[in-house]
Motif scaffolding. Structure first.
Motif, PDB file in Angstrom:
ATOM      1  N   THR A   1    -151.209  20.011 -19.068  1.00 38.83           N
ATOM      2  CA  THR A   1    -151.026  20.794 -17.979  1.00 38.83           C
ATOM      3  C   THR A   1    -151.267  22.315 -17.973  1.00 38.83           C
ATOM      4  OG1 THR A   1    -148.728  19.378 -17.339  1.00 38.83           O
ATOM      5  CG2 THR A   1    -149.316  21.480 -16.245  1.00 38.83           C
ATOM      6  N   ILE A   2    -152.345  22.607 -17.384  1.00 32.03           N
ATOM      7  CA  ILE A   2    -152.835  23.865 -17.388  1.00 32.03           C
ATOM      8  C   ILE A   2    -152.227  24.913 -16.552  1.00 32.03           C
ATOM      9  CG2 ILE A   2    -155.070  25.114 -16.801  1.00 32.03           C
ATOM     10  CD1 ILE A   2    -155.328  23.129 -18.672  1.00 32.03           C
ATOM     11  N   MET A   3    -151.820  25.976 -17.060  1.00 32.32           N
ATOM     12  CA  MET A   3    -150.971  26.755 -16.367  1.00 32.32           C
ATOM     13  C   MET A   3    -151.577  28.310 -16.796  1.00 32.32           C
ATOM     14  SD  MET A   3    -147.004  25.760 -16.752  1.00 32.32           S
ATOM     15  CE  MET A   3    -146.561  24.096 -15.845  1.00 32.32           C
ATOM     16  N   ASP A   4    -152.011  29.076 -15.685  1.00 31.25           N
ATOM     17  CA  ASP A   4    -152.652  30.321 -15.910  1.00 31.25           C
ATOM     18  C   ASP A   4    -151.093  31.237 -15.915  1.00 31.25           C
ATOM     19  OD1 ASP A   4    -153.407  33.267 -14.990  1.00 31.25           O
ATOM     20  OD2 ASP A   4    -155.385  32.190 -14.761  1.00 31.25           O
ATOM     21  N   GLU A   5    -151.140  32.149 -17.053  1.00 34.52           N
ATOM     22  CA  GLU A   5    -149.863  32.938 -17.102  1.00 34.52           C
ATOM     23  C   GLU A   5    -150.117  34.048 -15.941  1.00 34.52           C
ATOM     24  OE1 GLU A   5    -149.273  34.497 -20.993  1.00 34.52           O
ATOM     25  OE2 GLU A   5    -149.780  32.602 -21.687  1.00 34.52           O
ATOM     26  N   GLU A   6    -151.102  34.509 -15.480  1.00 28.67           N
ATOM     27  CA  GLU A   6    -151.100  35.593 -14.538  1.00 28.67           C
ATOM     28  C   GLU A   6    -150.659  34.996 -13.349  1.00 28.67           C
ATOM     29  OE1 GLU A   6    -154.345  38.490 -12.162  1.00 28.67           O
ATOM     30  OE2 GLU A   6    -154.988  36.923 -13.393  1.00 28.67           O
ATOM     31  N   VAL A   7    -151.298  33.930 -12.834  1.00 25.30           N
ATOM     32  CA  VAL A   7    -150.654  33.168 -11.740  1.00 25.30           C
ATOM     33  C   VAL A   7    -149.081  33.001 -11.850  1.00 25.30           C
ATOM     34  CG1 VAL A   7    -150.803  31.149 -10.151  1.00 25.30           C
ATOM     35  CG2 VAL A   7    -152.842  32.014 -11.423  1.00 25.30           C
ATOM     36  N   TYR A   8    -148.592  32.484 -12.858  1.00 26.88           N
ATOM     37  CA  TYR A   8    -147.142  32.146 -13.246  1.00 26.88           C
ATOM     38  C   TYR A   8    -146.476  33.544 -12.811  1.00 26.88           C
ATOM     39  CZ  TYR A   8    -143.034  30.532 -15.465  1.00 26.88           C
ATOM     40  OH  TYR A   8    -141.559  30.251 -16.044  1.00 26.88           O
TER      41      TYR A   8
ATOM     42  N   ASN B   1    -138.277  17.519 -23.459  1.00 28.45           N
ATOM     43  CA  ASN B   1    -137.933  16.184 -23.573  1.00 28.45           C
ATOM     44  C   ASN B   1    -138.660  15.271 -22.204  1.00 28.45           C
ATOM     45  OD1 ASN B   1    -136.468  16.336 -25.858  1.00 28.45           O
ATOM     46  ND2 ASN B   1    -134.815  17.000 -24.780  1.00 28.45           N
ATOM     47  N   GLN B   2    -138.940  15.928 -21.216  1.00 28.75           N
ATOM     48  CA  GLN B   2    -139.427  15.400 -20.174  1.00 28.75           C
ATOM     49  C   GLN B   2    -141.016  14.771 -20.570  1.00 28.75           C
ATOM     50  OE1 GLN B   2    -142.134  16.917 -18.113  1.00 28.75           O
ATOM     51  NE2 GLN B   2    -142.410  18.320 -19.724  1.00 28.75           N
ATOM     52  N   LEU B   3    -141.548  13.706 -19.773  1.00 27.78           N
ATOM     53  CA  LEU B   3    -142.876  13.272 -19.933  1.00 27.78           C
ATOM     54  C   LEU B   3    -143.689  13.430 -18.852  1.00 27.78           C
ATOM     55  CD1 LEU B   3    -141.565   9.491 -21.338  1.00 27.78           C
ATOM     56  CD2 LEU B   3    -142.411  11.647 -22.653  1.00 27.78           C
ATOM     57  N   LEU B   4    -143.396  14.188 -17.629  1.00 28.75           N
ATOM     58  CA  LEU B   4    -144.012  14.272 -16.415  1.00 28.75           C
ATOM     59  C   LEU B   4    -145.122  15.485 -16.797  1.00 28.75           C
ATOM     60  CD1 LEU B   4    -144.674  13.712 -13.728  1.00 28.75           C
ATOM     61  CD2 LEU B   4    -143.041  15.643 -13.089  1.00 28.75           C
ATOM     62  N   PHE B   5    -144.872  16.459 -17.335  1.00 24.08           N
ATOM     63  CA  PHE B   5    -145.620  17.516 -17.849  1.00 24.08           C
ATOM     64  C   PHE B   5    -145.911  17.736 -19.358  1.00 24.08           C
ATOM     65  CE2 PHE B   5    -143.225  18.779 -14.003  1.00 24.08           C
ATOM     66  CZ  PHE B   5    -144.504  18.893 -12.956  1.00 24.08           C
ATOM     67  N   GLN B   6    -147.268  17.826 -19.636  1.00 21.52           N
ATOM     68  CA  GLN B   6    -147.675  17.762 -20.958  1.00 21.52           C
ATOM     69  C   GLN B   6    -147.881  19.180 -21.515  1.00 21.52           C
ATOM     70  OE1 GLN B   6    -147.441  15.131 -23.135  1.00 21.52           O
ATOM     71  NE2 GLN B   6    -146.531  14.147 -21.147  1.00 21.52           N
ATOM     72  N   ILE B   7    -146.716  19.896 -21.707  1.00 26.87           N
ATOM     73  CA  ILE B   7    -146.612  21.278 -22.141  1.00 26.87           C
ATOM     74  C   ILE B   7    -146.512  21.860 -23.473  1.00 26.87           C
ATOM     75  CG2 ILE B   7    -145.850  23.678 -21.442  1.00 26.87           C
ATOM     76  CD1 ILE B   7    -144.803  22.146 -18.812  1.00 26.87           C
ATOM     77  N   PRO B   8    -147.636  22.275 -24.287  1.00 26.71           N
ATOM     78  CA  PRO B   8    -147.484  22.646 -25.585  1.00 26.71           C
ATOM     79  C   PRO B   8    -146.270  23.523 -25.943  1.00 26.71           C
ATOM     80  CG  PRO B   8    -149.605  23.060 -24.950  1.00 26.71           C
ATOM     81  CD  PRO B   8    -148.779  22.568 -23.456  1.00 26.71           C
TER      82      PRO B   8
END
Length: 350
Positions: free
Chosen positions: A13-20, A78-85
């Motif tokens: 899952t791509i997440m931009d920290e600035e946008v977050y 533990n969730q599988l919906l979002f693959q977040i490192p």
């Protein structure tokens, strides 16, 4: 007519920290796009305004879907919906629970109830924090309070383990929980110069020394409720101000130790300011009483004591009591004055 198209497929899952951060701060999608454009992202990525809008909307949707998991951070791993490192999960959680000092200063000590939440419009206007962000922060305070209020064990550790926060942020939340539970009066006019970190430090001192957990580390509400036995024992300290002979002896010892060591000696001798506040419920508001009610800090500020003067005075005031032969409550005295001194040193902004 054939068309060549390069496609990259991945499951991270791509997440931009600035946008977050813009999402956390309560910006609308359109306002977030404007901020990103002003920051030069179009030139940097060689993208069009439409692409930037689409990207921002997509990331906002992702954050909104992740939000329910952030309410219970342990579920995020533990969730599988979002693959977040894992390292990105830490950032998401820490930032979600981070709060604005201006906001927390306004609600500190207030009951975390619907009534307080209704007043967030006014708090938003006063602090210049968006209403959406105010609500998120308030809900976080309330959520942490509800989870840890009945848990056994150290408050800071419970917060850190259940919400996966850094030690610093967990300690800040412990202060918020402590003040909310004990309803300290932090909004008085004469307390306005104090920052949240001033109060957080004092909360840590109270938690570590005056709560039930200071003497028993495995009881319910151990770091939330003040030790009732200690509060009862504090009444014994009144003898220092009710027994005139003892008061005169104490004053004489303090003044002898201070003479010639500070320019403020005359004021110290003329105004023997420290008064033990050990009357039942008063101790619950000891910080407010020390400040707002003129018992100590306010008069010292008026007399222009330096921080060094304050430290010198309180050190000798505390130590001189140990020399008094008829004063039999040294253990309680040290437990009380140890915290009072630390808090005053922190709060005294000369």
């Amino acid at each position: 007519m054939s068309v060549e198209l390069d496609v990259f497929v991945g499951n991270t899952t791509i997440m931009d920290e600035e946008v977050y951060q813009l999402w956390l701060d309560g910006y609308t999608v359109n306002d977030a796009v404007k901020v990103r454009m002003e920051g030069g992202v179009l030139e940097e990525c060689e993208a069009s305004a439409d692409v930037l809008l689409s990207d921002t909307m997509d990331q906002y949707r992702t954050f909104q879907m992740c939000e329910r998991l952030l309410h219970s951070p342990a579920k995020l791993a533990n969730q599988l919906l979002f693959q977040i490192p894992p390292h990105r999960q830490v950032v998401l959680i820490e930032r979600y629970y981070t709060f604005d000092d201006a906001f927390v200063r306004e609600v500190l000590g207030k009951k975390l109830s619907k009534g307080t939440k209704k007043d967030l419009d006014d708090v938003s206007a006063k602090t210049n924090v968006t209403l959406k962000s105010c609500r998120r922060q308030f809900d976080n305070f309330k959520r942490v309070f509800k989870v840890v209020e009945e848990l056994k064990g150290p408050l800071v550790e419970n917060i850190r383990q259940h919400f996966l926060l850094s030690d610093k942020l967990a300690r800040d939340y412990a202060a918020i929980v402590f003040f909310a539970n004990n309803r300290f009066e932090t909004g008085k006019r004469k307390l306005q110069y104090l920052t949240f970190q001033d109060f957080a430090f004092c909360a840590g001192q109270l938690i570590n020394n005056w709560t039930v957990g200071a003497v028993d580390n495995m009881v319910e509400d151990m770091d939330v409720d003040l030790d009732k036995e200690f509060l009862q024992e504090l009444k014994e300290l009144k003898i220092l101000i009710t027994d005139k002979d003892l008061l005169d002896q104490h004053k004489s010892l303090v003044c002898t130790a201070l003479r010639g060591k500070t320019k403020a000696f005359n004021e110290m001798e003329a105004n023997f300011k420290v008064r033990i506040k050990s009357h039942g419920h008063h101790i619950l508001h000891v910080l407010a009483h020390l400040l707002a009610h003129g018992h100590f800090i306010e008069p010292c500020r008026s007399d222009r004591w330096t921080t060094a003067d304050m430290r010198l005075y309180l050190t000798h005031y505390t130590n001189s009591a140990h020399i008094l032969d008829t004063f039999k409550h040294q253990v309680v005295w040290d437990r009380y004055m140890g915290v009072v001194k630390s808090c005053i040193f922190k709060m005294y902004h000369d």
